[in-house]
Design a protein around this motif. Structure first.
Motif, PDB file in Angstrom:
ATOM      1  N   ASN A   1       0.858  -1.186   0.000  1.00  0.00           N
ATOM      2  CA  ASN A   1       0.000   0.000   0.000  1.00  0.00           C
ATOM      3  C   ASN A   1       0.890   1.232   0.000  1.00  0.00           C
ATOM      4  OD1 ASN A   1      -2.401  -1.574   0.216  1.00  0.00           O
ATOM      5  ND2 ASN A   1      -2.024  -1.800   2.404  1.00  0.00           N
TER       6      ASN A   1
ATOM      7  N   ASN B   1      -4.260   1.486  -2.019  1.00  0.00           N
ATOM      8  CA  ASN B   1      -4.495   1.190  -0.615  1.00  0.00           C
ATOM      9  C   ASN B   1      -5.505   0.052  -0.524  1.00  0.00           C
ATOM     10  OD1 ASN B   1      -4.465   1.269   2.145  1.00  0.00           O
ATOM     11  ND2 ASN B   1      -5.497   3.241   2.335  1.00  0.00           N
TER      12      ASN B   1
ATOM     13  N   SER C   1      -2.300  -7.944  -4.225  1.00  0.00           N
ATOM     14  CA  SER C   1      -2.162  -7.168  -2.991  1.00  0.00           C
ATOM     15  C   SER C   1      -0.781  -6.539  -2.836  1.00  0.00           C
ATOM     16  CB  SER C   1      -2.464  -8.036  -1.780  1.00  0.00           C
ATOM     17  OG  SER C   1      -1.547  -9.114  -1.696  1.00  0.00           O
ATOM     18  N   GLU C   2       0.229  -7.097  -3.504  1.00  0.00           N
ATOM     19  CA  GLU C   2       1.564  -6.517  -3.422  1.00  0.00           C
ATOM     20  C   GLU C   2       2.438  -7.063  -4.530  1.00  0.00           C
ATOM     21  OE1 GLU C   2       4.152  -7.890  -0.093  1.00  0.00           O
ATOM     22  OE2 GLU C   2       2.384  -9.041   0.488  1.00  0.00           O
TER      23      GLU C   2
END
Length: 197
Positions: free
Chosen positions: A76, A151, A174-175
């Motif tokens: 994020n 985010n 997510s990443e």
């Protein structure tokens, strides 16, 4: 003795920063970290056959087809970028890439820089296959700023101070690493910074 130790510690810090490729990966007072320093490709891997030129504070891609891929992964964050594109430039900033050796719009989120993309809904300022843009901001022929906020499953993109994606939603990735694309025309980056959220 304390003064000597402080000077020694400062010298070691400076040498460490230089050995990491100038200012790349040094945190600024506003919490942002510089990801490019314009003098080296420290912190990046090259994939594909694109030609990357580094100097005068700028990283330039001027031949298709390839990417610079960050050696670190990010989850994020806020990204601030300054880039120059031509009217025919095909580029983008890819985030949360799943495979650092196979970067594509189907394995990452691609924030597009391509004014003349055939499907204009996903041209410059859009997140390809996630959030459309209308009208398409034109990046060609000038320096531009871009801010990307990722985010969780929420995304926001601003270009030259104008919101192009207000509330993008997707939760596939997510990443992962960041990648800079050179797929046609000339793309130049003179600033790329990141701050974790």
């Amino acid at each position: 003795m304390k003064t000597f130790l402080k000077k020694l510690a400062l010298s070691i810090t400076c040498l460490t920063t230089l050995s990491m490729g100038g200012v790349a990966n040094a945190q600024n007072s506003d919490g942002f970290t510089d990801l490019i320093d314009g003098v080296s490709l420290s912190g990046w891997n090259i994939i594909g056959s694109a030609n990357w030129v580094i100097g005068n504070g700028i990283v330039e891609g001027n031949k298709p087809n390839g990417f610079l891929v960050s050696t670190k992964t990010y989850k994020n964050f806020v990204i601030k970028a300054e880039f120059y594109a031509e009217s025919n430039t095909n580029s983008g900033i890819f985030i949360r890439c799943q495979d650092p050796n196979k970067v594509s719009q189907s394995t990452c989120y691609e924030i597009n820089i391509w004014d003349t993309r055939p499907e204009q809904a996903y041209a410059t300022g859009a997140i390809v296959d996630v959030a459309k843009v209308d009208p398409v901001p034109k990046a060609g022929g000038r320096w531009n700023t871009m801010e990307i906020i990722a985010n969780g499953s929420n995304f926001k993109v601003m270009m030259n101070g104008v919101v192009t994606v207000a509330n993008g939603q997707d939760s596939k990735y997510s990443e992962g690493p960041i990648a800079l694309q050179s797929a046609g025309g000339v793309i130049k980056f003179r600033k790329l910074q990141i701050k974790p959220l």
